[in-house]
Design an enzyme around this catalytic site. Sequence first.
Site, PDB file in Angstrom:
ATOM      1  N   GLY A   1      10.849   3.421  10.230  1.00 13.49           N
ATOM      2  CA  GLY A   1      11.661   2.233  10.518  1.00 13.49           C
ATOM      3  C   GLY A   1      12.534   1.939   9.304  1.00 13.49           C
ATOM      4  O   GLY A   1      12.824   2.811   8.494  1.00 13.49           O
ATOM      5  N   ARG A   2      12.920   0.669   9.189  1.00  9.96           N
ATOM      6  CA  ARG A   2      13.844   0.304   8.109  1.00  9.96           C
ATOM      7  C   ARG A   2      13.268   0.638   6.734  1.00  9.96           C
ATOM      8  O   ARG A   2      13.965   1.167   5.868  1.00  9.96           O
ATOM      9  CB  ARG A   2      14.121  -1.200   8.153  1.00  9.96           C
ATOM     10  N   ILE A   3      11.985   0.307   6.527  1.00  8.00           N
ATOM     11  CA  ILE A   3      11.403   0.524   5.192  1.00  8.00           C
ATOM     12  C   ILE A   3      11.222   2.026   4.938  1.00  8.00           C
ATOM     13  O   ILE A   3      11.522   2.523   3.842  1.00  8.00           O
ATOM     14  CB  ILE A   3      10.067  -0.246   5.053  1.00  8.00           C
TER      15      ILE A   3
ATOM     16  N   ARG B   1       7.501   8.391  16.172  1.00 13.82           N
ATOM     17  CA  ARG B   1       7.439   8.631  17.625  1.00 13.82           C
ATOM     18  C   ARG B   1       8.790   9.095  18.148  1.00 13.82           C
ATOM     19  O   ARG B   1       8.879  10.004  18.945  1.00 13.82           O
ATOM     20  CB  ARG B   1       7.047   7.336  18.336  1.00 13.82           C
TER      21      ARG B   1
ATOM     22  N   ALA C   1       1.509   0.006   4.560  1.00 13.87           N
ATOM     23  CA  ALA C   1       1.713  -0.498   5.913  1.00 13.87           C
ATOM     24  C   ALA C   1       0.732  -1.620   6.255  1.00 13.87           C
ATOM     25  O   ALA C   1       1.041  -2.806   6.086  1.00 13.87           O
ATOM     26  CB  ALA C   1       1.616   0.656   6.891  1.00 13.87           C
ATOM     27  N   ARG C   2      -0.434  -1.259   6.706  1.00  9.30           N
ATOM     28  CA  ARG C   2      -1.466  -2.231   7.059  1.00  9.30           C
ATOM     29  C   ARG C   2      -2.816  -1.570   6.877  1.00  9.30           C
ATOM     30  O   ARG C   2      -2.954  -0.356   7.084  1.00  9.30           O
ATOM     31  CB  ARG C   2      -1.353  -2.647   8.531  1.00  9.30           C
TER      32      ARG C   2
ATOM     33  N   GLU D   1      -8.985  -6.585   4.470  1.00 10.60           N
ATOM     34  CA  GLU D   1      -8.598  -7.249   3.218  1.00 10.60           C
ATOM     35  C   GLU D   1      -8.741  -8.767   3.347  1.00 10.60           C
ATOM     36  O   GLU D   1      -8.616  -9.293   4.452  1.00 10.60           O
ATOM     37  CB  GLU D   1      -7.154  -6.851   2.825  1.00 10.60           C
TER      38      GLU D   1
ATOM     39  N   HIS E   1      -1.793  -6.385  -1.721  1.00  9.45           N
ATOM     40  CA  HIS E   1      -0.806  -6.656  -0.666  1.00  9.45           C
ATOM     41  C   HIS E   1       0.399  -7.417  -1.233  1.00  9.45           C
ATOM     42  O   HIS E   1       0.703  -8.538  -0.794  1.00  9.45           O
ATOM     43  CB  HIS E   1      -1.459  -7.439   0.481  1.00  9.45           C
ATOM     44  N   ILE E   2       1.076  -6.776  -2.197  1.00  4.31           N
ATOM     45  CA  ILE E   2       2.188  -7.448  -2.877  1.00  4.31           C
ATOM     46  C   ILE E   2       3.505  -6.675  -2.753  1.00  4.31           C
ATOM     47  O   ILE E   2       4.453  -6.940  -3.511  1.00  4.31           O
ATOM     48  CB  ILE E   2       1.881  -7.677  -4.381  1.00  4.31           C
TER      49      ILE E   2
HETATM   50  C1  DGY Z   1       4.890  -7.897   5.758  1.00  2.00           C
HETATM   51  O1  DGY Z   1       5.918  -8.558   5.689  1.00  2.00           O
HETATM   52  O2  DGY Z   1       4.455  -7.466   6.833  1.00  2.00           O
HETATM   53  C2  DGY Z   1       4.168  -7.635   4.484  1.00  2.00           C
HETATM   54  O3  DGY Z   1       3.162  -6.698   4.645  1.00  2.00           O
HETATM   55  C3  DGY Z   1       3.594  -8.925   3.944  1.00  2.00           C
HETATM   56  O4  DGY Z   1       2.507  -9.295   4.745  1.00  2.00           O
END
Ligand code: DGY
Length: 334
Positions: free
Chosen positions: A162-164, A185, A245-246, A275, A293-294
Amino acid sequence: MASEATTGRPAVLVARAVFSETIERLRAHFDVETNDADDEWSPDELIRRLQGKAGVLLTGTQRVDDALLRACPTLRIAANMTVGYNNFDVVAMDAHGVVGTNTPDVLTETTADFGFALLLAAARRVTESERYLRAGRWTRWSYDLFAGAEVHGTTLGILGMGRIGQAIARCGAHGFGMRVLYHNRHRLDAAIENDCRATWVDKDTLLRESDHLVLVLPYTPQNHHIIGAAELARMKPTAVLVNLARGGIVDDAALAQALRERRIAAAGLDVFEGEPHVHPGLLEVPNVVLTPHIASATVRTRRAMADLAADNLIAYLTKGRALTPVNHPAQRRG
Ligand code: DGY
């Protein structure tokens, strides 16, 4: 408790502490209840505070699901101050006619920068060597002291384009002369592939050929543990893995074991399963860089994220049009 019915202005809840300027922006339009102490409210407490509210500003940690939507019949919009929105049950929000919004674009480059910060720190053993120095263990220079993995000119793999992902690809290709492979995908348009100098490959090729693999895909049930023991086994023993990501996308227990056994060289992790709890196995191994998560946390970007979330509430509740909606319910609460 203030509500639209009693004051004539819509009432909104800001469920976590945010910038005072963002609150002021909201106060120009709404009756605003805030959480200045930044308490972590239970789902019941959140429901209680949402009574009579038309909108809520969230930071991605509180779930918006069927139970909450049933219990909060005045709620019309939930605005996340995050680009990820896995805290939203979008199907339930559609069914209840509630719009959800996120904060795309404003954090793209900042988050991509941090992807490289983690990649470089893990590959070049920055935090590991700093711990060694701070412990007073550095007594002399030696030829292989903290010799790490090369970054410039190597192969960068990106899972989730995606964008990131695209910003990371551009940074790798244009800044570090990297060969960029990606798996997504959907294959991107040729113009975007050219701009990113990125080549689509299947997931197996991505795992096998990447010197550095960066994960930037959204969390969905289908992506749960998309990187587990089997995938880690297919990576190069010299590879570096970065998760921006997550939590839940990587099987953290399997990763801790792979790092301990040096089945991959190193990892840089900004997100974790469950987390702020971090798998104890990850805390024990030296070859991992861990951050809380920064990735989007610069002052300017966090301000932009908070302001975009506020602007979504303002645009939707005053003009009926959200700026960056993630869903489009056929029937909206109004
Ligand atoms: C987001 O914007 O999804 C970052 O992970 C901050 O939670």
